[in-house]
Motif scaffolding. Structure first.
Motif, PDB file in Angstrom:
ATOM      1  N   ALA A  61       0.841  -1.203   0.000  1.00 41.72           N
ATOM      2  CA  ALA A  61       0.000   0.000   0.000  1.00 41.72           C
ATOM      3  C   ALA A  61       0.877   1.255   0.000  1.00 41.72           C
ATOM      4  N   ALA A  62       0.410   2.287  -0.709  1.00 43.95           N
ATOM      5  CA  ALA A  62       1.113   3.566  -0.688  1.00 43.95           C
ATOM      6  C   ALA A  62       0.819   4.327   0.588  1.00 43.95           C
ATOM      7  N   HIS A 110      -3.036  -0.856  16.009  1.00 44.68           N
ATOM      8  CA  HIS A 110      -2.131  -1.744  15.274  1.00 44.68           C
ATOM      9  C   HIS A 110      -1.798  -1.184  13.907  1.00 44.68           C
ATOM     10  N   ALA A 111      -2.797  -0.657  13.203  1.00 43.25           N
ATOM     11  CA  ALA A 111      -2.554  -0.153  11.854  1.00 43.25           C
ATOM     12  C   ALA A 111      -1.542   0.987  11.872  1.00 43.25           C
ATOM     13  N   ALA A 112      -1.683   1.906  12.815  1.00 47.55           N
ATOM     14  CA  ALA A 112      -0.779   3.052  12.875  1.00 47.55           C
ATOM     15  C   ALA A 112       0.643   2.613  13.214  1.00 47.55           C
ATOM     16  N   ILE A 113       0.773   1.693  14.173  1.00 46.64           N
ATOM     17  CA  ILE A 113       2.104   1.228  14.574  1.00 46.64           C
ATOM     18  C   ILE A 113       2.812   0.560  13.401  1.00 46.64           C
ATOM     19  N   VAL A 114       2.093  -0.336  12.709  1.00 43.14           N
ATOM     20  CA  VAL A 114       2.728  -1.063  11.612  1.00 43.14           C
ATOM     21  C   VAL A 114       2.964  -0.139  10.422  1.00 43.14           C
ATOM     22  N   ALA A 115       2.072   0.818  10.177  1.00 46.00           N
ATOM     23  CA  ALA A 115       2.300   1.782   9.093  1.00 46.00           C
ATOM     24  C   ALA A 115       3.596   2.546   9.325  1.00 46.00           C
ATOM     25  N   ARG A 116       3.844   2.929  10.563  1.00 48.98           N
ATOM     26  CA  ARG A 116       5.096   3.633  10.859  1.00 48.98           C
ATOM     27  C   ARG A 116       6.297   2.715  10.645  1.00 48.98           C
ATOM     28  N   GLU A 117       6.127   1.417  10.960  1.00 46.17           N
ATOM     29  CA  GLU A 117       7.216   0.471  10.711  1.00 46.17           C
ATOM     30  C   GLU A 117       7.542   0.382   9.221  1.00 46.17           C
ATOM     31  N   TYR A 118       6.489   0.401   8.398  1.00 42.88           N
ATOM     32  CA  TYR A 118       6.700   0.301   6.957  1.00 42.88           C
ATOM     33  C   TYR A 118       7.028   1.653   6.315  1.00 42.88           C
TER      34      TYR A 118
END
Length: 838
Positions: free
Chosen positions: A781-782, A794-802
């Protein structure tokens, strides 16, 4: 009160439901309380029962309900041809003569209507402007017959009402006809928003039938309670398409409205305030918001009917900061309404009490999970907006307790704790059970054992999270002293969790697909649901499936749907979901080579600070950082281990359902989710269940099914609790910043796990909610835009990881944004713009 066939309205009250029906009991109560109600009498349920018994109609009713459950045509025909008993007829005519023998309104009043949980509005007949003794008797008989209209039968069945003669009966209210100049309905609370300080009035000229039956667009008024009284805050003139008026010889006619004759407002402000005062007084008398039918004639108001407003939303509580946080979490974890069996097994109550309760208790907070939701008949209706915790005097000892626990248990050693090892072993042992061979008691025991495992993980959390939490606070203070507070989030990024480990394993499987032309062709040409059988037909495909099985054995307990809904399948239950993820990953480019993580660069930059060149301070800072980085790992991975029991728990509950379906208690195995765990325990090994218990459970399931269906349009969490403002300027959606950065791309709306295969590399993922099972999508995902969640979800944490932008808690981003629409996502500002914006 004696069971007379006819009773004056003045002699009945709210407790005479069985004799006068809902409408009659309420009108009699209003007359006794002094409200302006037209005089009249009630043809009681005793008269109806006498009519049914004398004409032997019980057999007709029972036969029709058995042979054609959805149709009452045979019953109505029998009613209309049956004579009214002479003693009943005599009492009706005597009461009509006493009333003056003028025009009357004849209204049905069933024992199952105008109730707090079910209005049964419009299910039985009403006849207006009835003139003459013969017409009155005929109208009474037709009211009795209308108890068996097709729509009334179906409605009662959906509401779980007993339709046998005896429990179900119909009274009839006969009142002096009010020749209304204007009439309509009044709600003492806003039926849409639930606002209790507003009164809604709909009005139209002449008889109110035009408003009640929906024949006309009425004049619409909103009054709001002020300190000095009721104020009209909104008025909207209706179109007044038709007018219903009485005919001189009896009956009514519908005519096209004469615009010139009804040019002015239907009601003046003075009349509206008078109606508002009456409505508020009726609500105060009955103790709950009311739906009131009224008429205005010869300069005075009359009350024609009053009943509780059904399905009224709760008023929105004040959305304080903590309430907004809880509401955001509920929207993320419960995108759909939990079933009763979920709520009493694996649900919000268990997760909060098991995973959070011990830690909250350590700091002096008592968990009150029963405060989270309003329930009706075990069906969860809505999130209350109340906090699920309550402070106790022990809160004063919280700092001492946290420090003591942190000194005893070092967060860096949590993976070696025997409790964690025990929880995994117990979950694996449960997974190995052959559920079909277990007794009912053993199945109950399996559920209890499964539900005990999250409590073990809660104990792990209470041991080690204090060390990590104090380290977080210490790290923030240290960064402030060093003049680098903006490095906090960066230093906590890149934490190794089982979720990221699972995502890497998926990427490894996707790399195999990309490197094998036959695999790549199969995944490109076939839908996820077809891929398993396609791969089984290929020798190298079978080897690949062995690796996929090993992956599912490790990570397959992930929820394919929502976090707290055991009714939804896991990856193990639905491997086609994982195949859909792999299909999308295989279409994406190979991931870029790894580079030095930003956290390492930030750490090295800080270690160059003069203060941290001193060995003692340097060592203390690195230890602090290590313990602080344990916080996201502990939070995520204890949850990972707690959900190990989801597949076996779901299969056990469905095994209950399969057995109940085999003996006809439920229609399908999935219907078991309408029961509570306590109700499953009532069966207590008696198989098959005793007939009386089986019938009771059958009715419970039907009733709760109907209640859930009625709630489909009502959100579980009121979006207004989130306090989300409308997008400003040209922004399409607005939420909370979840991950910094700006990205552009076409929108791809993914509403559930079955649509994972839609996402293409470079798409902007727009979703109603996410959980760890969704995070593999982030690799292609962009950007991410989510209706629910917040910066710590969870979405925010993993988005920051990516390293991709994320906007959380938009509330309605899935409605505002559409597939293929090109947008720019500004994660730092929490905004989504059309691509044409500069």
């Amino acid at each position: 009160m004696d069971a007379r066939f006819v009773v004056d309205l003045r002699r009945v009250g709210r407790h005479d439901l069985g004799l006068a029906g809902g409408k009659g009991a309420n009108l009699g109560e209003l007359i006794r309380a002094g409200f302006p109600v037209p005089p009249g009498f009630v043809v009681t349920t005793a008269a109806y029962n006498r009519f049914v018994a004398q004409n032997h109609l019980e057999e007709t009713i029972a036969r029709a309900l058995r042979d054609d459950p959805g149709s009452g045509a045979a019953i109505r025909a029998a009613f209309e041809n049956a004579p009214i008993p002479s003693d009943v007829k005599g009492e009706i005519l005597a009461a009509y003569e006493q009333l003056g023998q003028g025009p009357v309104a004849v209204r049905s009043s069933a024992t199952a209507e105008d109730l707090p949980g079910a209005a049964f509005a419009g299910q039985q007949e009403t006849f207006l402007n009835v003139v003459g003794s013969t017409a009155v008797l005929d109208a009474v008989r037709r009211c009795w017959a209308s108890l068996w209209s097709d729509r009334a039968i179906v409605y009662r069945r959906r509401q779980g009402v007993d339709q046998r003669p005896g429990p179900l009966a119909l009274a009839v209210v006969v009142q002096r006809m009010v020749a209304a100049d204007v009439a309509g309905v009044l709600f003492t609370a806003d039926p849409v928003t639930g606002a209790r300080n507003e009164i809604i009035v709909d009005a139209s000229p002449e008889l109110g039938e035009s408003v009640v039956a929906g024949l006309v667009t009425p004049d619409h008024y909103v009054l709001k309670k002020r300190v000095w009284g009721w104020q009209v805050v909104e008025r909207r003139r209706g179109r007044r398409e038709v007018v219903v008026r009485p005919l001189s010889g009896g009956g009514t006619e519908r005519t096209t409205s004469d615009s010139a004759a009804y040019a002015g407002p239907a009601l003046s402000d003075r009349q509206l305030r008078r109606l508002a005062h009456l409505g508020a007084a009726i609500q105060a008398h009955f103790g709950m918001p009311q739906d009131v039918e009224w008429a205005w004639a010869e300069g005075e108001p009359f009350i024609l009917q009053a009943r509780p407003i059904t399905a009224l939303p709760e008023p929105v509580p004040r959305a304080r900061g903590p309430v907004r946080v809880i509401a955001t979490l509920m929207m993320e974890m419960l995108p759909v309404r939990p079933y009763p069996l979920e709520a009493t097994t694996w649900g919000p109550g268990l997760v909060i009490s098991a995973l959070l309760g011990p830690l909250l208790g350590l700091v002096g907070l008592k968990v009150r999970a029963d405060h989270l939701f309003d329930e009706e008949d075990a069906v969860i209706v809505r999130f209350t907006g109340r906090l699920p915790v309550q402070p106790t005097p022990a809160i004063l000892l919280a700092p001492v307790r946290l420090v003591r626990q942190a000194r005893r248990y070092d967060a860096r050693r949590w993976r070696a704790d025997p409790l964690l090892i025990e929880a995994q072993a117990r979950a694996r042992a449960l997974e190995a059970r052959n559920l079909q061979t277990l007794s009912w008691a053993d199945l109950l025991g399996t559920v209890r054992e499964a539900l005990a495992i999250p409590h073990v993980l809660g104990e792990v959390r209470v041991r080690y999270l204090p060390s990590a939490m104090l380290a977080l606070g210490g790290l923030r203070l240290a960064l402030g002293v060093l003049g680098c507070p903006d490095r906090f989030d960066t230093l906590l990024s890149g934490v190794e969790t089982r979720t990221l480990e699972a995502n890497r394993a998926l990427e490894s499987l996707a790399a195999q697909i990309r490197s094998d032309p036959s695999f790549a062709d199969a995944f490109a040409r076939h839908a996820p649901r077809e891929l398993w059988s396609v791969l089984e037909a290929q020798p190298n495909g079978r080897a690949f499936l062995q690796e996929l099985r090993a992956f599912l054995d490790q990570y397959g307990h992930r929820e394919a749907g929502a976090t707290l809904l055991v009714s939804q399948s896991t990856w193990k239950d639905s491997p086609e979901v994982v195949l859909g993820i792999l299909k999308g990953l295989a279409l994406a480019d190979r991931p870029p080579p790894s580079r030095t993580p930003a956290r390492e660069a930030a750490r090295d930059e800080l270690l160059a600070h003069p203060l941290l060149r001193l060995p003692p301070l340097r060592s203390a800072f690195l230890g602090l950082l290590d313990r602080a980085r344990m916080f996201p790992e502990l939070r995520e991975d204890t949850r990972f281990y707690a959900t190990l029991v989801l597949p076996v728990l779901r299969r056990t509950l469905l095994e209950f359902g399969r057995r109940l379906a085999d003996v006809g208690v439920v229609e399908t195995a999935e219907d078991v989710f309408h029961l509570t765990f306590d109700e499953l325990e009532r069966i207590d090994g008696r198989w098959p269940p005793p007939p009386q218990l089986a019938e009771e459970l059958r009715r419970v399931v039907l009733r709760r099914k109907a209640r859930r269906a009625a709630l489909e349009g009502t959100p579980l969490v009121d979006p207004r609790l989130l306090g989300q403002a409308e997008p400003e300027g040209d922004a399409l959606a607005r939420g909370m910043p979840g991950g910094p950065g700006v990205a552009e791309g076409p929108v791809c709306v993914i509403r559930d796990a079955w649509e994972f295969g839609k996402l293409r590399p470079g798409d902007v993922l727009v979703a109603p909610y996410t959980n760890p099972a969704w995070t593999p999508l982030f690799a292609r995902a962009a950007a991410v835009v989510v209706d629910s969640g917040g910066p710590m979800s969870h979405a925010a944490i993993v988005a920051r990881e990516y390293g991709i932008p994320a906007v959380m808690g938009t509330v309605d981003g899935t409605r505002r944004l559409t597939d293929g629409q090109r947008v720019r996502v500004d994660g730092a500002r929490g905004l989504v713009f059309p691509i044409s914006d500069p």
